[in-house]
Design a protein around this motif. Sequence first.
Motif, short mmCIF file in Angstrom:
data_model
loop_
_atom_site.label_atom_id
_atom_site.label_comp_id
_atom_site.label_asym_id
_atom_site.label_seq_id
_atom_site.Cartn_x
_atom_site.Cartn_y
_atom_site.Cartn_z
N GLY A 456 -27.45 21.69 -23.80
CA GLY A 456 -28.21 22.63 -23.01
C GLY A 456 -29.69 22.34 -23.06
N ALA A 457 -30.11 21.42 -23.98
CA ALA A 457 -31.50 20.99 -24.04
C ALA A 457 -31.67 19.81 -23.08
CB ALA A 457 -31.87 20.61 -25.47
N ASN A 458 -32.83 19.15 -23.14
CA ASN A 458 -33.06 18.05 -22.21
C ASN A 458 -32.75 16.69 -22.82
OD1 ASN A 458 -35.10 18.01 -24.03
ND2 ASN A 458 -36.79 17.87 -22.57
N ALA A 459 -31.96 16.67 -23.89
CA ALA A 459 -31.66 15.40 -24.54
C ALA A 459 -30.19 15.32 -24.90
CB ALA A 459 -32.52 15.22 -25.79
N PRO A 460 -29.29 15.02 -23.95
CA PRO A 460 -27.89 14.85 -24.31
C PRO A 460 -27.72 13.73 -25.34
CG PRO A 460 -28.17 14.91 -21.93
CD PRO A 460 -29.53 14.80 -22.53
N ILE A 461 -26.75 13.88 -26.24
CA ILE A 461 -26.46 12.88 -27.26
C ILE A 461 -25.31 12.03 -26.75
CG2 ILE A 461 -25.81 12.49 -29.67
CD1 ILE A 461 -26.79 15.41 -30.15
N THR A 462 -25.46 10.70 -26.80
CA THR A 462 -24.43 9.81 -26.27
C THR A 462 -24.08 8.74 -27.30
OG1 THR A 462 -26.04 8.30 -25.26
CG2 THR A 462 -25.26 10.14 -23.91
N GLN A 463 -22.85 8.24 -27.20
CA GLN A 463 -22.41 7.14 -28.05
C GLN A 463 -21.29 6.39 -27.35
OE1 GLN A 463 -23.62 5.94 -31.26
NE2 GLN A 463 -22.48 4.35 -30.22
N LEU A 464 -21.28 5.06 -27.45
CA LEU A 464 -20.25 4.24 -26.84
C LEU A 464 -19.08 4.05 -27.80
CD1 LEU A 464 -22.46 1.51 -25.18
CD2 LEU A 464 -21.50 3.54 -24.11
N VAL A 465 -17.87 4.04 -27.24
CA VAL A 465 -16.65 3.82 -28.02
C VAL A 465 -15.80 2.81 -27.24
CG1 VAL A 465 -14.55 4.86 -28.97
CG2 VAL A 465 -16.69 6.17 -28.94
N MET A 466 -15.32 1.78 -27.93
CA MET A 466 -14.50 0.76 -27.29
C MET A 466 -13.02 1.11 -27.44
SD MET A 466 -14.20 -2.13 -25.66
CE MET A 466 -15.55 -3.30 -25.84
N GLY A 467 -12.28 1.09 -26.34
CA GLY A 467 -10.84 1.21 -26.41
C GLY A 467 -10.23 -0.15 -26.71
N VAL A 468 -9.56 -0.29 -27.85
CA VAL A 468 -9.03 -1.58 -28.28
C VAL A 468 -7.53 -1.45 -28.57
CG1 VAL A 468 -9.15 -3.38 -30.05
CG2 VAL A 468 -11.23 -2.23 -29.31
N GLU A 469 -6.73 -2.30 -27.94
CA GLU A 469 -5.31 -2.30 -28.20
C GLU A 469 -5.00 -3.02 -29.49
OE1 GLU A 469 -3.43 -2.22 -23.73
OE2 GLU A 469 -3.96 -4.13 -24.62
N THR A 470 -3.73 -3.08 -29.85
CA THR A 470 -3.30 -3.84 -31.03
C THR A 470 -3.81 -5.27 -30.92
OG1 THR A 470 -1.31 -2.49 -31.12
CG2 THR A 470 -1.30 -4.54 -32.38
N ASP A 471 -4.17 -5.87 -32.06
CA ASP A 471 -4.72 -7.23 -32.09
C ASP A 471 -3.93 -8.14 -31.15
OD1 ASP A 471 -5.41 -7.19 -35.65
OD2 ASP A 471 -6.37 -6.21 -33.97
N GLU A 472 -4.65 -8.81 -30.23
CA GLU A 472 -3.97 -9.56 -29.17
C GLU A 472 -3.29 -10.82 -29.68
OE1 GLU A 472 -6.57 -10.20 -25.93
OE2 GLU A 472 -6.74 -8.09 -25.42
N ASP A 473 -3.75 -11.37 -30.82
CA ASP A 473 -3.11 -12.60 -31.29
C ASP A 473 -2.13 -12.33 -32.42
OD1 ASP A 473 -4.93 -11.92 -33.15
OD2 ASP A 473 -5.83 -13.91 -33.38
N ASP A 474 -1.78 -11.06 -32.65
CA ASP A 474 -0.79 -10.73 -33.67
C ASP A 474 0.59 -10.61 -33.01
OD1 ASP A 474 -2.84 -8.59 -35.78
OD2 ASP A 474 -2.66 -10.75 -35.61
#
Length: 474
Positions: A456-474
Motif C-alpha cells: 500500500g506504500a509506494n515501494a512494492p517488494i519484489t523477488q525473482l524465483v526460478m521454476g526448475v524441474e528435476t535435474d535434466e541429466d539425471d
Amino acid sequence: MAKDVSHDAVVIVPGIMGSSLQDTATGRIVWGLRTGPLRKAWCRRDGMAVLQLSDDERQGRFGRIRATGLLSVPAWAPYLKGLEPYGDLVEAVHAVTADRAAVLEFAYDWRLPVAVNGALLAEAARRHLTDWRGHARSRAHPDEREARLVFVAHSMGGLVTRAALTHAPDLEPDTRAVVTLGTPFLGSVKAAVILNGNRGEALPVLPKRRMQALSATLPGVHDLLPGYRCVETGLDVERLDPAVVERIGGDRELAEQSQAFRDSQRSAGRPLPAHRALVGVAQPTVQSMSVENGVVRPQFHAFELNGDRELARDRHGIPVRKDRGGDGTVYRDAAHPGTGQGQSVAYVPLQHGALAKNSVALRHVRAVITEYEPELGPPMGDGEVGLDVPDCAAPHAAWWLRLTGVDNPSGIACSVHDAETDRRLMTPRLEWRDEEIGAWITLPEPVLYRVRVNTGANAPITQLVMGVETDEDD
C-alpha cells in the motif's frame, strides 16, 4: 519551465552477473540468456563451464570472454536468486541528463578481480568525461562550472568504483558524487554460502552444484567474501581467513589475493567523494556463520561491538547477537563504509536486486544526479515488510512465501508474475501459519517468475524465483 536535468557525465556500473558476456571465439552469448536457455544452462552438466576462469585468465591473459552490455533481461542464479535487468535504471538516468551522450553504461567481465575491473573503469570514466566535456550541451550548467562525473553503482559495482578512484586518484576532484545501491563494502556471508555449495542440504540440487563449481574459480566472487568478524567459534567471533575459505570449498590463492587487495583498499583510507549509500533493510539476510566439518551454517544475526570495537558481551560473557537485517543478500551494516563529511546513508525496505529497479530507489538516484546541495535524501516508502522466498521451486509443488515485520495481512497484496512480460499469473491469498503470515504458492511451469508484495506504500517488494524441474541429466 526548464527541464530539471544535470549537465554532468554519469557512469552506470552494474553488479556481479549484471553484464552480458560473450565468448569471443564463437560469438556465443554465455551470460545474459533468456529464461529457457538460462534454465537449461543451469541444469546441464557442462552448462556453466564456459564461465569458469581458465589457467590463462588466472595468469592475467584476458580476452576469451568480453562484456557486451548491461543485463537487459531478468536472470537467475542459485543463492543470488533473481537478477533484475538495468533498463529502468538506465532510462531513469537518461531522463535527468542533458543528453544521452552524457551517460556511460560500463559493462565489465564480473568474473575477474575487482582490481582489474576498477582499472578498466578508471580509464573508461576519464575518456567518457573528456568526450562529454567536448559536447556542446555539457557547457550549460547554471553555475557555469565544468562537467564532472557522477557514478551510479549497484552491488559489486560500488567496489569496482572504489577501486577505480583508488587506482586513479586524479579522478577524485572530477567526481561530484557516487551513488551506491546495496554495495557490500564489508562483503557478504552469502559469498561464503555460495562457495560452500549445497553441502548442508540433504539432497543434491544441480544448479547449486553448478554455481559452486563456477564460483570457486572466480576472483570476483572471492572479492565479495565478508571482511568483518562473522565466523562464530564458541564464545568468540573471528574473521574469515583464506584457510577456512579453502576448507569450505573456495580457492585459497584467490582468497589470499582478495584479502590483500581489500587490505590495501582499507589502508588507502580514501572515502568515496560525496558518497550516497542506499541500503536495503527489513529483509531476512544472512549476517554471520559457523563452520562445522567444512559445512557453512548461515546465521541470521550479527554481533554487536562496544566503543572499543571489541565484541559486546552480556553479563555471562556471551557475545550479544542482534538481527540487523539487510536486503536479502547484503547485511545492512556491510552496505556502507561508514559516514563522514559529505557521506550519507539512506535506508529502504527493498530486496537486493530491486535496489536498481524500484521506483523509490530510482527517485533517489535522480535526486542525487540533479541535486544542488550535497545532502539530499530519497522519498522514503512506508513500512518494514520483509519477503522470504526460495531460490527455485519445482513446478506443481506448493511452497510457502513468508512475510516478516507484519502482524496483520490487511492491506497487503501478493501476486506472481511472468518475469519477462510482467504479466500477472496469480494472486495468492495471505494467511496465518505457525504464527507467520504468508501464502502457499504453486508454480505452473519451469520459467522465471517475479513475486510482488504491495504494502500500500509506494515501494512494492519484489523477488525473482526460478521454476526448475528435476535435474535434466539425471
